[in-house]
Design a protein around this motif. Structure first.
Motif, PDB file in Angstrom:
ATOM      1  N   SER A   1     129.781   6.275  48.115  1.00  0.00           N
ATOM      2  CA  SER A   1     130.280   6.765  46.757  1.00  0.00           C
ATOM      3  C   SER A   1     130.232   5.933  45.559  1.00  0.00           C
TER       4      SER A   1
ATOM      5  N   ALA B   1     126.344  11.237  41.396  1.00  0.00           N
ATOM      6  CA  ALA B   1     126.845  10.590  42.874  1.00  0.00           C
ATOM      7  C   ALA B   1     127.361  11.711  43.639  1.00  0.00           C
ATOM      8  N   ALA B   2     128.211  12.639  43.082  1.00  0.00           N
ATOM      9  CA  ALA B   2     128.692  13.806  43.923  1.00  0.00           C
ATOM     10  C   ALA B   2     127.640  14.589  44.162  1.00  0.00           C
TER      11      ALA B   2
ATOM     12  N   VAL C   1     125.889  12.917  47.569  1.00  0.00           N
ATOM     13  CA  VAL C   1     126.492  12.657  48.796  1.00  0.00           C
ATOM     14  C   VAL C   1     127.180  14.186  49.305  1.00  0.00           C
TER      15      VAL C   1
ATOM     16  N   VAL D   1     134.763  12.988  44.805  1.00  0.00           N
ATOM     17  CA  VAL D   1     134.286  11.698  44.617  1.00  0.00           C
ATOM     18  C   VAL D   1     135.136  10.782  43.938  1.00  0.00           C
TER      19      VAL D   1
END
Length: 295
Positions: free
Chosen positions: A15, A28-29, A32, A39
């Protein structure tokens, strides 16, 4: 008895790397499959564990601190090793040959790391790499001469299912002296190249006169002409050889569009599927690619 330090959770490092590369908690959230708040909690856990702030919100988005920059390089290496171990022990044994196409512009820049890790996790697979312009690679894929190929955006066949791996800016490259000439001397690829079309389109829209001084089959050929100070070319964000630099508005050059790198597959065998998944994962984790640089 000496107490051992707590282990670093690869999910936390993943992350962190994705936030730095994308400059955003939101992106990023999404990558993933977590919420943004989850996150954010991961980063707080990582910072608490290491005892130092790792990220700051700046004018260009989220940026790493000095401690964050130090961690970034090492986190990438840890994730690469983590994923290599996981792939080696969890994936079924795959053997055979696979034919991978790639534009010459990408081969030296990105493939060495990708292929080295693939060879380590799939030692029984033989990869044949064919370098050619994107439009030629698309034709060869259609004629069953390739199993999969990297291509530049703008070369994909109508209706093709392309896995887009990366997007970033196209940049003017050359010397200031060459950039200030009128008409602007250009060193670009053949007429079927999407980069050539983007460069000419931007110049025509800006009413900047140009002339095609050199036509090269690869980026290395265009850079050689640019290094000689004879013309200006275009390229992706990458370390440049001494003697040329990025050019832009100060030299009277119009902005260029972003471009994308895609992965196009033919009828996939298990071997080709394994390589395709490996390439996609490498690009997703940014293990071999610098963050996109803006001019």
């Amino acid at each position: 008895m000496l107490a051992l330090p707590p282990g670093l959770d690869p999910d936390l490092l993943r992350s962190f790397v994705l936030i730095v590369e994308g400059g955003s908690f939101t992106r990023a959230a999404q990558a993933v499959g977590r919420t943004q708040s989850a996150v954010s909690m991961q980063i707080r856990r990582l910072e608490d564990m290491l005892g130092q702030p790792l990220l700051l919100r700046g004018t260009r988005g989220v940026e790493p601190t000095q401690h964050g920059l130090w961690l970034l390089e090492r986190a990438r290496r840890m994730l690469a090793l983590n994923d290599e171990i996981h792939a080696t022990f969890r994936q079924p044994e795959v053997a055979g040959a696979v034919r991978l196409g790639t534009p010459d512009d990408y081969a030296i820049r990105w493939l060495p790391g990708i292929l080295a890790r693939f060879a380590a996790s799939h030692p029984a697979v033989q990869v044949e790499v064919i370098c050619a312009p994107s439009n030629e690679l698309v034709e060869r894929l259609g004629e069953d001469e390739l199993d999969l190929t990297l291509i530049s955006e703008g070369n994909e066949p109508p209706g093709a299912r392309v896995r887009w791996l990366w997007r970033g800016p196209l940049l003017w490259i050359g010397t200031e002296a060459a950039a200030r000439r009128r008409p602007l001397p250009l060193a670009l690829a053949s007429s079927g190249c999407a980069w050539r079309q983007a460069a000419i389109g931007a110049l025509d829209a800006a009413d900047r006169p140009w002339r095609m001084t050199y036509t090269a089959a690869s980026l290395s050929g265009s850079l050689a002409v640019a290094l000689a100070g004879l013309a200006v070319t275009v390229a992706m964000p990458a370390p440049l050889p001494e003697g040329v630099s990025r050019l832009g508005a100060e030299e009277g050059l119009p902005p260029l569009p972003d471009f994308a790198i895609g992965l196009l597959r033919g009828p996939c065998s298990p071997v080709a599927e394994a390589l395709a998944q490996h390439i996609e994962e490498s690009f997703r984790l940014d293990l071999t690619i610098e963050p996109p640089l803006r001019a």
